[in-house]
Design a protein around this motif. Structure first.
Motif, short mmCIF file in Angstrom:
data_model
loop_
_atom_site.label_atom_id
_atom_site.label_comp_id
_atom_site.label_asym_id
_atom_site.label_seq_id
_atom_site.Cartn_x
_atom_site.Cartn_y
_atom_site.Cartn_z
N THR A 25 0.85 -1.19 0.00
CA THR A 25 0.00 0.00 0.00
C THR A 25 0.89 1.24 0.00
O THR A 25 1.86 1.31 0.74
N VAL A 26 0.52 2.21 -0.83
CA VAL A 26 1.28 3.46 -0.97
C VAL A 26 0.31 4.62 -0.80
O VAL A 26 -0.83 4.57 -1.28
N SER A 27 0.76 5.66 -0.11
CA SER A 27 -0.08 6.85 0.02
C SER A 27 0.63 8.06 -0.60
O SER A 27 1.85 8.13 -0.63
N VAL A 28 -0.19 8.97 -1.09
CA VAL A 28 0.29 10.25 -1.60
C VAL A 28 -0.05 11.27 -0.53
O VAL A 28 -1.21 11.39 -0.12
N GLN A 29 0.98 11.98 -0.04
CA GLN A 29 0.80 12.85 1.11
C GLN A 29 1.23 14.29 0.81
O GLN A 29 2.11 14.52 0.00
N LYS A 30 0.58 15.19 1.52
CA LYS A 30 0.93 16.62 1.43
C LYS A 30 1.03 17.14 2.86
O LYS A 30 0.24 16.77 3.72
N ILE A 31 2.01 17.99 3.09
CA ILE A 31 2.15 18.61 4.41
C ILE A 31 1.55 20.01 4.32
O ILE A 31 1.94 20.80 3.46
N ASP A 32 0.58 20.28 5.20
CA ASP A 32 -0.08 21.59 5.14
C ASP A 32 0.77 22.65 5.85
O ASP A 32 1.84 22.37 6.39
N GLU A 33 0.29 23.89 5.84
CA GLU A 33 1.04 25.00 6.40
C GLU A 33 1.25 24.90 7.91
O GLU A 33 2.12 25.56 8.47
N ASN A 34 0.47 24.04 8.58
CA ASN A 34 0.63 23.83 10.03
C ASN A 34 1.50 22.62 10.34
O ASN A 34 1.64 22.24 11.49
N GLY A 35 2.05 21.99 9.29
CA GLY A 35 2.92 20.83 9.49
C GLY A 35 2.20 19.50 9.61
O GLY A 35 2.83 18.48 9.86
#
Length: 102
Positions: free
Chosen positions: A27-37
């Protein structure tokens, strides 16, 4: 072909895409870090899914987000040149089938 452990980064955001990848297992996830970390999971891919197909032939061929293994994962990496070569062979095989004009 590469094997990744749980939590291992497969691609970092803005990393150049050189391959189309088929997830053979895991399983693989695509992740983004928002402005609050905070880490936001945008999408999840499973065995049999394909990554990078939309990027490998694009002029903007960098990963827009980070790709992470969520479990032990095996990925088959296919370089752009190999995909083009396989496509060319497929085209040559179909040229003589009578469907395409000479």
């Amino acid at each position: 072909m590469s094997q990744y452990d749980k939590g291992q980064i497969i691609y970092l955001q803005n990393e150049h895409c050189n391959t189309m990848d088929i997830i053979l297992y895991g399983t693989v996830s695509v992740q983004k870090i928002d402005e609050n970390g905070r880490v936001l999971t945008i999408s999840v891919f499973l065995g049999g899914d394909i990554l990078g197909a939309n990027l490998i032939f694009s002029h903007r061929n960098s990963y827009p987000m980070t790709v992470v293994a969520e479990s032990k994962t095996v990925v088959l990496h296919m370089y752009r040149e190999l995909i083009l070569e396989l496509s060319k062979k497929k085209w040559v095989n179909h040229k003589n089938c009578g469907i395409f004009p000479s």
